[in-house]
Design a protein around this motif. Structure first.
Motif, PDB file in Angstrom:
ATOM      1  N   GLN A 143      50.063  21.130 -80.578  1.00 53.54           N
ATOM      2  CA  GLN A 143      51.270  21.360 -80.715  1.00 53.54           C
ATOM      3  C   GLN A 143      51.723  22.777 -81.556  1.00 53.54           C
ATOM      4  O   GLN A 143      52.391  23.455 -80.898  1.00 53.54           O
ATOM      5  CB  GLN A 143      52.268  20.255 -81.710  1.00 53.54           C
ATOM      6  CG  GLN A 143      53.457  20.618 -81.810  1.00 53.54           C
ATOM      7  CD  GLN A 143      54.583  20.388 -80.432  1.00 53.54           C
ATOM      8  OE1 GLN A 143      53.835  19.552 -79.719  1.00 53.54           O
ATOM      9  NE2 GLN A 143      55.441  20.800 -80.692  1.00 53.54           N
ATOM     10  N   LYS A 164      62.288  14.984 -65.340  1.00 49.68           N
ATOM     11  CA  LYS A 164      61.828  14.312 -66.134  1.00 49.68           C
ATOM     12  C   LYS A 164      61.217  12.880 -65.454  1.00 49.68           C
ATOM     13  O   LYS A 164      61.988  12.515 -64.461  1.00 49.68           O
ATOM     14  CB  LYS A 164      62.593  13.828 -67.149  1.00 49.68           C
ATOM     15  CG  LYS A 164      63.137  14.847 -68.274  1.00 49.68           C
ATOM     16  CD  LYS A 164      63.511  14.557 -69.621  1.00 49.68           C
ATOM     17  CE  LYS A 164      63.047  15.459 -70.611  1.00 49.68           C
ATOM     18  NZ  LYS A 164      63.990  16.576 -70.603  1.00 49.68           N
ATOM     19  N   THR A 165      60.079  12.191 -66.066  1.00 47.44           N
ATOM     20  CA  THR A 165      59.806  11.028 -65.471  1.00 47.44           C
ATOM     21  C   THR A 165      59.709   9.980 -66.420  1.00 47.44           C
ATOM     22  O   THR A 165      59.419  10.425 -67.606  1.00 47.44           O
ATOM     23  CB  THR A 165      58.374  11.141 -64.639  1.00 47.44           C
ATOM     24  OG1 THR A 165      57.944   9.870 -64.220  1.00 47.44           O
ATOM     25  CG2 THR A 165      57.383  11.702 -65.634  1.00 47.44           C
ATOM     26  N   PHE A 185      61.432  10.396 -70.344  1.00 45.43           N
ATOM     27  CA  PHE A 185      61.130  11.330 -71.011  1.00 45.43           C
ATOM     28  C   PHE A 185      60.040  12.353 -70.893  1.00 45.43           C
ATOM     29  O   PHE A 185      60.080  13.450 -71.426  1.00 45.43           O
ATOM     30  CB  PHE A 185      61.119  10.827 -72.825  1.00 45.43           C
ATOM     31  CG  PHE A 185      60.186   9.722 -72.930  1.00 45.43           C
ATOM     32  CD1 PHE A 185      60.378   8.584 -72.554  1.00 45.43           C
ATOM     33  CD2 PHE A 185      58.980  10.256 -73.435  1.00 45.43           C
ATOM     34  CE1 PHE A 185      59.550   7.598 -72.785  1.00 45.43           C
ATOM     35  CE2 PHE A 185      58.012   9.259 -73.713  1.00 45.43           C
ATOM     36  CZ  PHE A 185      58.376   8.068 -73.484  1.00 45.43           C
ATOM     37  N   PHE A 186      59.086  11.756 -70.145  1.00 41.19           N
ATOM     38  CA  PHE A 186      57.992  12.830 -69.880  1.00 41.19           C
ATOM     39  C   PHE A 186      58.216  14.006 -68.961  1.00 41.19           C
ATOM     40  O   PHE A 186      58.927  13.609 -67.885  1.00 41.19           O
ATOM     41  CB  PHE A 186      56.674  11.936 -69.402  1.00 41.19           C
ATOM     42  CG  PHE A 186      56.126  11.237 -70.456  1.00 41.19           C
ATOM     43  CD1 PHE A 186      55.582  11.812 -71.442  1.00 41.19           C
ATOM     44  CD2 PHE A 186      56.051  10.082 -70.400  1.00 41.19           C
ATOM     45  CE1 PHE A 186      54.865  10.976 -72.308  1.00 41.19           C
ATOM     46  CE2 PHE A 186      55.215   9.239 -71.244  1.00 41.19           C
ATOM     47  CZ  PHE A 186      54.892   9.740 -72.258  1.00 41.19           C
ATOM     48  N   ASN A 187      58.243  15.261 -69.458  1.00 41.27           N
ATOM     49  CA  ASN A 187      58.383  16.336 -68.413  1.00 41.27           C
ATOM     50  C   ASN A 187      57.420  16.545 -67.527  1.00 41.27           C
ATOM     51  O   ASN A 187      56.354  16.707 -67.970  1.00 41.27           O
ATOM     52  CB  ASN A 187      58.914  17.664 -69.271  1.00 41.27           C
ATOM     53  CG  ASN A 187      58.948  18.860 -68.292  1.00 41.27           C
ATOM     54  OD1 ASN A 187      58.157  19.190 -67.798  1.00 41.27           O
ATOM     55  ND2 ASN A 187      60.316  19.250 -68.693  1.00 41.27           N
ATOM     56  N   LEU A 188      57.727  16.518 -66.023  1.00 41.61           N
ATOM     57  CA  LEU A 188      56.671  16.601 -65.162  1.00 41.61           C
ATOM     58  C   LEU A 188      55.697  17.822 -65.410  1.00 41.61           C
ATOM     59  O   LEU A 188      54.416  17.740 -65.381  1.00 41.61           O
ATOM     60  CB  LEU A 188      57.334  16.483 -63.788  1.00 41.61           C
ATOM     61  CG  LEU A 188      57.419  15.370 -63.118  1.00 41.61           C
ATOM     62  CD1 LEU A 188      57.948  15.568 -61.742  1.00 41.61           C
ATOM     63  CD2 LEU A 188      56.226  14.526 -63.111  1.00 41.61           C
ATOM     64  N   GLY A 229      55.209  19.394 -68.243  1.00 40.12           N
ATOM     65  CA  GLY A 229      54.423  19.364 -69.362  1.00 40.12           C
ATOM     66  C   GLY A 229      53.250  18.318 -69.027  1.00 40.12           C
ATOM     67  O   GLY A 229      52.024  18.717 -69.367  1.00 40.12           O
ATOM     68  N   LEU A 230      53.515  17.338 -68.073  1.00 37.66           N
ATOM     69  CA  LEU A 230      52.311  16.458 -67.854  1.00 37.66           C
ATOM     70  C   LEU A 230      51.360  16.918 -67.106  1.00 37.66           C
ATOM     71  O   LEU A 230      50.174  16.980 -67.107  1.00 37.66           O
ATOM     72  CB  LEU A 230      52.970  15.205 -67.259  1.00 37.66           C
ATOM     73  CG  LEU A 230      53.572  14.103 -67.797  1.00 37.66           C
ATOM     74  CD1 LEU A 230      54.012  13.050 -66.963  1.00 37.66           C
ATOM     75  CD2 LEU A 230      52.747  13.552 -68.816  1.00 37.66           C
ATOM     76  N   MET A 285      49.026  19.248 -69.358  1.00 38.71           N
ATOM     77  CA  MET A 285      48.314  18.174 -69.998  1.00 38.71           C
ATOM     78  C   MET A 285      47.115  17.805 -69.116  1.00 38.71           C
ATOM     79  O   MET A 285      46.101  17.928 -69.702  1.00 38.71           O
ATOM     80  CB  MET A 285      49.125  17.183 -70.828  1.00 38.71           C
ATOM     81  CG  MET A 285      48.683  16.837 -72.070  1.00 38.71           C
ATOM     82  SD  MET A 285      49.890  15.408 -72.618  1.00 38.71           S
ATOM     83  CE  MET A 285      49.134  14.196 -72.118  1.00 38.71           C
TER      84      MET A 285
END
Ligand SMILES: Nc1nc2c(ncn2[C@@H]2O[C@H](COP(=O)(O)OP(=O)(O)O)[C@@H](O)[C@H]2O)c(=O)[nH]1
Ligand SMILES: [Mg+2]
Lengths: 97, 707
Positions: B298, B447-448, B451-454, B456-457, B460
């Protein structure tokens, strides 16, 4: 005399009874958390040198503190500090208790 | 005073005895990293002003338990202590011992005394000694050992002035001999001393016992040592165990004499014990560790962007300023388009590296890092690694260069080599700009699951992919590298302590400096080469660029800037870089790339962060100022693939590129560091080849499956 290598001097300090088959000594890897014992000897010449430098000497008292989550490595107290050892390293330290 | 004449003072001692704290106290900001002559390992030195105004040089060494080395790190110390007649030989040795655990610390001291160098014993952690209710007769200790004894507290500086006084005083060699060499060894030692000329018996004895630490000997003297060793059948560490027992029995007698009040009160350690119950717990232990990792990521990704954007902007401005202020010409162009962006490309990573090492150093200071090793050792061993590989792998997320330098603490050669080989697969910060722009291009900003931003996923996922590849490669290498050498853990779990923040600050400075110097050299050189490749081409095509483009765009009514961009793109296409890009097109076509991407692959071969900049130039948007990223993105979106008539950057091409950059070596500085750390070209070459093959094959598979 030099040719005989390490054994003649070590013999004075080693209680290496496992090999001679007289008594089965317990080793550190078989201890339980909280258990105390006295270092009696080592079953591995190469490792013993390093262990002794770290203060794990014959006659010193050891306390088994705790193990890592999968049972390996383990943490012991010896010579006034905490030492972590892999299980197979701990198994080379024979103890009396 | 000329620096060549400064007294050299070496700090040696057990790990966690407080050496670094003392070093920082003595030298403050006057620290620098240099190289040991002959040995390819950097040393930390610093200038220290004594009370009488004279200046001495302090050298900090890696922590050791005895003069018999167990790892490369430790071997450096032995080499320096054994080499009594070089310019690097210390004039005085300060042995730092943790006074709460004097027994272990004195082992090293007795060896240093016997080796015959002037020695001072520093007893550190005197505050804890007082807390534990221990009391020693220090005068007697000093008398028995024949060396001055100085009690200090390296956390708050108590006793430092007394130490400085001692450093200024003349210091004779101790007249005590604690361990006399065995009768058996006397003949070979005498022979060695006569033939090679060594100051004392114990030193000569160590020459015979540890030939691995004799890198400083010339081949003639080296041969004599080897001859005598064979004649008398010496093998490394022949009598080491017996010597250790002898020394410890001396130390035990000594302690019995000098201890006025012993303490069985270990209550100052109680807090530490309780913490261990939680921090090495099978559930909480891992949860906390992963929580800390999450916090670090982070910090690196979110918090570091502010200073990074600032640095980016500052260098872009500088570049523009230089371009406009200086007369046009190749020199200005080299400065504005080669040197300054090159420098910027190094400095931009400083915030992330600083943040990462702030965490790592604080965790190390607190004693927690040893617990991480303890928690991870068993798992890492399955992959041919070591618990101690965790720190390099974590550091690799910021930059592989300091990470690879951090592998020196791993004593097992195979585990260390594997750690070095796989660390560059951890996604470093230089990959981040590439990832960001390609993900923005091909992954919808949605978002999926609420709350998960695609995007961002996806990011990661790439980091995870790098990690999985690192572990997988490690596992394969474990099977391939066939070396039987025992691996050890045997590590102290130090008492937990609140980190001393100034120490953390010094570590950050040290690591950042090492990165800037190490990477700086290579990146600068490479940028200049790339600038040449990108600015010059065969024949007169480059000089005619302006005419040609003007001819081509006669009817287009371009702005001045649009024109300049087109010219730049035309020049790049016809430069040597462009020619190479076109030449490799057949090889990269199966991955879905064209020659334009080929140029970017070529220019980013030496430093992957160059990719985005090259893409910007190729697509003629080099001069766009504001909001670079969105412009590049928009322009990449418009790029058409003439074969299909559709967009060039389809998801298949995008993912193929992402995977390629996750795995490809593309970093000359890392190769240079691996070369230095492994003493040869073998490992860096293997690394370059396996990572490139892995990248190529994976990218190929991704493109073929997705398209
Ligand atoms: N209480 C106390 N802590 C100390 C003292 N000296 C160092 N420390 C702490 O001991 C830990 C290890 O010190 P460090 O200088 O990193 O030791 P090194 O491994 O020998 O370099 C750090 O957390 C220090 O803050 C001291 O005199 N008293
Ligand atoms: Mg240190």
């Amino acid at each position: 005399m030099l040719k005989t290598g390490t054994t003649h001097i070590f013999a004075l300090f080693k209680f290496n009874l496992n090999k001679s088959g007289m008594t089965r000594l317990k080793n550190v890897s078989q201890m339980k958390p909280g258990e105390v014992g006295i270092v009696a000897g080592f079953t591995d010449d190469h490792l013993s040198v390093k262990l002794m430098e770290m203060g794990c000497l014959p006659g010193a008292s050891v306390r088994f503190n705790f193990t890592a989550p999968f049972g390996d490595p383990v943490c012991i107290s010896v010579s006034g500090y905490e030492l972590s050892l892999r299980l197979d390293e701990a198994a080379t330290i024979s103890i009396l208790n | 005073m000329a620096s060549g004449k400064r007294l050299k003072i070496a700090l040696v001692g057990n790990p966690n005895s407080g050496k670094s704290s003392l070093f920082n106290y003595l030298t403050g900001l006057n620290q620098k990293i240099g190289n040991f002559p002959g040995v390819t390992v950097e040393k930390k030195t610093g200038a220290c002003s004594l009370l009488d105004g004279s200046v001495v040089e302090i050298v900090d060494f890696p922590g050791i338990y005895s003069i018999y080395p167990r790892s490369l790190d430790e071997q450096i110390v032995s080499e320096v202590l054994l080499d009594h007649h070089s310019s690097a030989t210390p004039d005085k040795i300060v042995v730092v011992a943790d006074a709460t655990n004097l027994k272990r610390g004195l082992l090293l001291l007795t060896q240093v005394i016997d080796i015959g160098l002037p020695t001072i014993l520093v007893l550190n952690m005197m505050d804890l000694v007082a807390k534990a209710g221990i009391s020693y007769d220090l005068q007697l200790l000093s008398k028995k050992l024949g060396v001055p004894v100085v009690p200090i507290n390296a956390r708050n500086g108590i006793g430092i002035n007394e130490l400085k006084t001692q450093l200024a005083a003349t210091l004779p060699v101790s007249d005590k001999t604690i361990f006399s060499i065995w009768d058996d060894a006397k003949a070979p030692v005498k022979q060695l001393r006569d033939r090679v000329g060594i100051d004392n018996d114990y030193e000569a004895y160590l020459f015979l016992e540890q030939p691995q630490s004799l890198g400083f000997l010339n081949s003639e003297r080296r041969n004599i040592v080897d001859q005598i060793r064979t004649e008398y059948k010496f093998f490394p560490g022949k009598f080491q165990g017996a010597e250790t027992i002898h020394r410890y029995s001396f130390i035990q007698d000594l302690l019995n004499e000098i201890t006025l009040k012993a303490s069985l009160d270990q209550s100052w350690k109680k807090r530490s014990r309780q913490l261990d119950h939680i921090l090495t717990h099978k559930v909480w232990g891992y949860l906390i560790f992963f929580g800390i990792l999450f916090l670090i990521f982070q910090a690196i990704f979110a918090w570091a962007t502010v200073p990074m954007d600032f640095i980016d902007g500052a260098f872009a401005n500088l570049s523009r300023y230089v371009n406009s202020a200086l007369p046009k010409g190749p020199l200005t162009s080299l400065l504005a388009e080669g040197v300054i962006p090159g420098l910027g490309g190094i400095i931009i990573f400083v915030p992330q590296i600083a943040i990462l090492f702030a965490f790592i150093s604080a965790l190390e200071e607190s004693g927690y890092m040893a617990r991480v090793v303890f928690l991870m050792d068993k798992m890492m061993r399955k992959f041919g690694l070591n618990g101690k590989s965790v720190v390099p792998l974590m550091s690799g997320v910021a930059c592989a260069i300091p990470a690879i330098m951090a592998t020196r603490t791993i004593d097992n050669w195979k585990e260390r080599t594997i750690t070095i080989m796989v660390t560059p697969l951890m996604s470093c910060s230089a990959r981040l700009p590439i990832f960001t722009i390609l993900i923005a291009l091909i992954v919808p900003d949605q978002k999926t699951l609420g709350f998960f931003n695609l995007q961002g996923l996806a990011l990661m996922g790439l980091y995870l992919l790098g990690f999985v590849a690192a572990m997988g490669s490690a596992w394969v290498m474990k099977l391939i590298i066939n070396v039987k050498e025992r691996s050890y853990l045997m590590m102290e779990l130090p008492t937990y302590r609140i980190p001393k923040w100034s120490n953390v600050g010094f570590t950050i400075l040290e690591k950042t400096k090492a990165f800037v110097l190490e990477a700086g050299k290579v990146i600068m050189a490479i940028t200049i080469i790339l600038w040449v490749l990108g600015s010059y081409g065969p024949g007169d095509r480059m000089s005619k660029a302006e005419e040609v483009v003007q001819e081509q765009t006669k009817n287009m009514r371009l702005t001045e800037e649009g024109m300049a961009d087109r010219i730049a793109a035309y020049k790049l296409e016809n430069s040597y870089a462009g020619i190479i890009g076109k030449a490799i097109e057949p090889a990269i076509k199966p991955l879905g790339y064209d020659w334009k991407i080929g140029i970017a692959l070529i220019t980013s071969f030496a430093a992957r962060e160059v990719f985005v900049g090259t893409i910007a130039t190729i697509y003629s948007i080099g001069s766009v100022k504001e909001d670079d990223e969105t412009t590049i993105k928009a322009r990449m979106k418009e790029e058409i693939n003439p074969d299909t008539g559709g967009p060039r950057f389809t998801p298949a091409v995008g993912f193929s590129l992402l995977v390629f950059y996750t795995f490809a070596m593309q970093c000359m500085s890392t190769l240079a560091v691996v070369y230095r750390e492994t003493h040869g070209w073998k490992w860096p070459m293997i690394q370059l080849v396996y990572m490139t093959v892995l990248a190529y094959v994976s990218a190929l598979a991704v493109y073929q499956i997705l398209s």
